[in-house]
Write a protein that holds these residues in place. Structure first.
Motif, PDB file in Angstrom:
ATOM      1  N   SER A  74       2.030   0.304  -1.475  1.00  0.00           N
ATOM      2  CA  SER A  74       3.452   0.407  -1.815  1.00  0.00           C
ATOM      3  C   SER A  74       3.730   0.066  -3.273  1.00  0.00           C
ATOM      4  O   SER A  74       4.671   0.601  -3.875  1.00  0.00           O
ATOM      5  N   MET A  75       2.929  -0.836  -3.851  1.00  0.00           N
ATOM      6  CA  MET A  75       3.191  -1.318  -5.205  1.00  0.00           C
ATOM      7  C   MET A  75       2.455  -0.532  -6.282  1.00  0.00           C
ATOM      8  O   MET A  75       2.613  -0.813  -7.471  1.00  0.00           O
ATOM      9  N   PHE A  76       1.662   0.458  -5.883  1.00  0.00           N
ATOM     10  CA  PHE A  76       0.833   1.190  -6.849  1.00  0.00           C
ATOM     11  C   PHE A  76       1.678   1.772  -7.983  1.00  0.00           C
ATOM     12  O   PHE A  76       1.380   1.577  -9.160  1.00  0.00           O
ATOM     13  N   HIS A  77       2.716   2.503  -7.650  1.00  0.00           N
ATOM     14  CA  HIS A  77       3.541   3.150  -8.665  1.00  0.00           C
ATOM     15  C   HIS A  77       4.528   2.186  -9.312  1.00  0.00           C
ATOM     16  O   HIS A  77       4.940   2.385 -10.455  1.00  0.00           O
ATOM     17  N   LYS A  78       4.928   1.150  -8.587  1.00  0.00           N
ATOM     18  CA  LYS A  78       5.931   0.225  -9.115  1.00  0.00           C
ATOM     19  C   LYS A  78       5.329  -0.774 -10.098  1.00  0.00           C
ATOM     20  O   LYS A  78       5.892  -1.044 -11.151  1.00  0.00           O
ATOM     21  N   LEU A  79       4.177  -1.348  -9.720  1.00  0.00           N
ATOM     22  CA  LEU A  79       3.565  -2.373 -10.559  1.00  0.00           C
ATOM     23  C   LEU A  79       2.658  -1.776 -11.624  1.00  0.00           C
ATOM     24  O   LEU A  79       2.529  -2.323 -12.722  1.00  0.00           O
ATOM     25  N   ILE A 200       1.412   9.101 -14.791  1.00  0.00           N
ATOM     26  CA  ILE A 200       1.169   9.475 -13.397  1.00  0.00           C
ATOM     27  C   ILE A 200       1.012   8.234 -12.541  1.00  0.00           C
ATOM     28  O   ILE A 200       1.565   8.125 -11.458  1.00  0.00           O
ATOM     29  N   TYR A 201       0.256   7.245 -13.055  1.00  0.00           N
ATOM     30  CA  TYR A 201      -0.024   6.055 -12.261  1.00  0.00           C
ATOM     31  C   TYR A 201       1.185   5.120 -12.161  1.00  0.00           C
ATOM     32  O   TYR A 201       1.482   4.583 -11.104  1.00  0.00           O
ATOM     33  N   SER A 202       1.887   4.928 -13.284  1.00  0.00           N
ATOM     34  CA  SER A 202       2.912   3.898 -13.335  1.00  0.00           C
ATOM     35  C   SER A 202       4.326   4.417 -13.190  1.00  0.00           C
ATOM     36  O   SER A 202       5.225   3.671 -12.850  1.00  0.00           O
ATOM     37  N   LEU A 203       4.547   5.710 -13.482  1.00  0.00           N
ATOM     38  CA  LEU A 203       5.891   6.252 -13.428  1.00  0.00           C
ATOM     39  C   LEU A 203       6.008   7.336 -12.371  1.00  0.00           C
ATOM     40  O   LEU A 203       6.815   8.236 -12.478  1.00  0.00           O
ATOM     41  N   GLY A 351      -2.646   2.936   2.078  1.00  0.00           N
ATOM     42  CA  GLY A 351      -2.356   1.575   2.498  1.00  0.00           C
ATOM     43  C   GLY A 351      -2.036   1.479   3.977  1.00  0.00           C
ATOM     44  O   GLY A 351      -2.496   0.559   4.673  1.00  0.00           O
ATOM     45  N   VAL A 352      -1.274   2.439   4.491  1.00  0.00           N
ATOM     46  CA  VAL A 352      -0.896   2.425   5.903  1.00  0.00           C
ATOM     47  C   VAL A 352      -2.112   2.635   6.797  1.00  0.00           C
ATOM     48  O   VAL A 352      -2.354   1.880   7.750  1.00  0.00           O
ATOM     49  N   VAL A 353      -2.898   3.672   6.496  1.00  0.00           N
ATOM     50  CA  VAL A 353      -4.089   3.944   7.301  1.00  0.00           C
ATOM     51  C   VAL A 353      -5.099   2.807   7.165  1.00  0.00           C
ATOM     52  O   VAL A 353      -5.738   2.404   8.147  1.00  0.00           O
ATOM     53  N   GLY A 354      -5.215   2.267   5.956  1.00  0.00           N
ATOM     54  CA  GLY A 354      -6.085   1.114   5.763  1.00  0.00           C
ATOM     55  C   GLY A 354      -5.609  -0.080   6.567  1.00  0.00           C
ATOM     56  O   GLY A 354      -6.415  -0.871   7.069  1.00  0.00           O
ATOM     57  N   GLY A 355      -4.292  -0.205   6.708  1.00  0.00           N
ATOM     58  CA  GLY A 355      -3.737  -1.283   7.523  1.00  0.00           C
ATOM     59  C   GLY A 355      -4.128  -1.147   8.984  1.00  0.00           C
ATOM     60  O   GLY A 355      -4.431  -2.141   9.658  1.00  0.00           O
ATOM     61  N   PHE A 356      -4.130   0.090   9.490  1.00  0.00           N
ATOM     62  CA  PHE A 356      -4.598   0.318  10.864  1.00  0.00           C
ATOM     63  C   PHE A 356      -6.052  -0.160  11.019  1.00  0.00           C
ATOM     64  O   PHE A 356      -6.396  -0.834  11.985  1.00  0.00           O
ATOM     65  N   GLY A 357      -6.893   0.246  10.049  1.00  0.00           N
ATOM     66  CA  GLY A 357      -8.291  -0.159  10.109  1.00  0.00           C
ATOM     67  C   GLY A 357      -8.459  -1.662  10.045  1.00  0.00           C
ATOM     68  O   GLY A 357      -9.265  -2.251  10.764  1.00  0.00           O
TER      69      GLY A 357
END
Length: 411
Positions: A74-79, A200-203, A351-357
């Motif tokens: 979730s924080m990839f683009h924001k942070l 691309i990464y930050s904005l 992140g979501v799929v990783g959370g399942f794992g």
């Protein structure tokens, strides 16, 4: 000689920075592999707690990992990728070294929980970075990084058994140093990223896709739900290695080095077995979705085999070989599928799929650890076989929503 030249030809197909990333990731995985296979034995033999307690602390670590995966995605683009990856890696290295000075069970549990959170933050971020930065070679790189990481893990797992006989403190120190080195590498690499890449990464929030709320992204359940549930059951079943097989071998009088050697076998198969999976991918399971189904099948076969054959050390080697083929299919396929299908929303879905794992890894050690304390190894192997079979069904549902996957599997 020809094999060496062939390898050099393959490596020349990648940018230099990608090769440096593969090397840095290899070293980091070697350091990480020193600690995790022996956590159960460290808790029991050094901290003098039960196997159930060991499962509980691994449960807490996995619970924190779920949160970390979601936060990281979730924080990839924001942070921004630099702050997210480099910052969490530095904090991880500090926490890893600090274990040397911890003797309190409560503080140890808190530290491993914090480590689970920090290490999981970087997972979706690093996978998204690979998918964005080397987009034209995404599938190849995910597989190459996976193979190199597992070779590093095989070496690290072998060293862990040897170092553990000397001192567990050496393991924690080396682990922390390799993680810190990986952080410095990323700092150096990301300082060289172009302005366009940085945007691309930050904005990425400027994209309409990323502007969607998490609720809106989650509404597209066909993209993540069944692949996530399938990975949950797969990673749950694989927890039996650390919380079932490890204590079983220990009670049978085998050394920690013998258990660690199973992971050496894992690494050897991953490296030497690439022609096998390449052949399967070219001929039988050409699509990403069908590879997921096949991976769960191999896991189920491995655990069913060990239900009936587990009295000799060779039985576990055979089981590990079969299960490793399943791992070779699933590990690079999940991030490749998500990054190819979800665009700039990939960090969130990773992140979501990783959370399942991680939830599967959360339940596994705790349930298996307590099962072993009361019932022994056979019920653990049986449950692992059942859950991996459920994963086959879930991946088939996933493939049915992505028709090319189901057609490739049944053709």
């Amino acid at each position: 000689m020809r094999k060496g030249l062939h390898t050099m030809t393959i490596l020349k197909n990648y940018p230099k920075e990608a090769l440096f990333f593969i090397i840095a990731s290899f070293i980091n995985s070697m350091g990480s592999a020193l600690m995790w296979p022996l956590t159960t034995l460290y808790v029991h033999n050094v901290l003098h707690r039960s196997y159930g307690d060991a499962g509980f602390v691994l449960l807490l670590q996995s619970l924190a990992g779920i949160i970390g995966q979601i936060v990281g995605g979730s924080m990839f683009h924001k942070l921004g990728v630099k702050k997210l990856i480099v910052g969490s890696l530095i904090l991880t290295s500090i926490a890893q070294v600090s274990i040397i000075f911890i003797s309190s069970w409560t503080i140890y549990m808190a530290t491993l929980t914090f480590l689970g959170f920090l290490m999981s933050i970087t997972m979706p971020a690093i996978n998204a970075f690979i998918g964005f930065h080397w987009k034209e070679k995404t599938r190849e790189l995910f597989n190459v990084v996976y193979v190199s990481n597992n070779v590093g893990m095989a070496i690290g797992s072998t060293l862990s058994g040897i170092l553990a006989t000397i001192s567990f403190h050496l393991i924690f120190l080396f682990n922390g140093l390799t993680t810190f080195g990986f952080a410095l590498f990323f700092l150096f690499l990301l300082n060289k990223v172009t302005l366009k890449d940085t945007q691309i990464y930050s904005l990425g929030q400027q994209s309409q896709q990323v502007m969607q709320t998490p609720k809106e992204l989650l509404f597209d359940y066909k993209m993540y739900l069944f692949i996530g549930l399938g990975s949950l059951f797969v990673w749950f079943s694989t927890s039996q290695w650390s919380s079932g097989i490890a204590p079983y071998l220990d009670e049978q009088g085998f050394s920690m080095a013998r258990y660690s050697f199973l992971w050496t076998i894992n690494g050897i198969v991953i490296f030497a077995g690439q022609p096998i999976t390449s052949f399967l991918n070219r001929t039988i399971i050409k699509s990403l979705s069908s590879r997921l189904v096949a991976s769960a099948l191999f896991y189920a076969i491995a655990f069913v085999f060990m239900v009936f054959f587990h009295h000799y050390y060779l039985d576990f080697i055979i089981g590990m070989i079969i299960a490793t083929i399943g791992e070779m299919l699933i590990a690079p396929t999940i991030p490749a599928f998500i990054t190819e299908r979800t665009g700039l929303a990939a960090p969130f879905y990773l992140g979501v799929v990783g959370g399942f794992g991680s939830f599967g890894r959360l339940l596994g050690p705790y349930i298996f650890g307590n099962m072993y304390d009361y019932y022994g190894v056979i019920p653990i192997l049986t449950l692992a076989a059942i859950t991996s079979s459920i994963a086959v069904l879930l991946f088939l549902i996933h493939a049915s929503y992505h028709k090319e996957g189901l057609e490739q599997l049944t053709s």
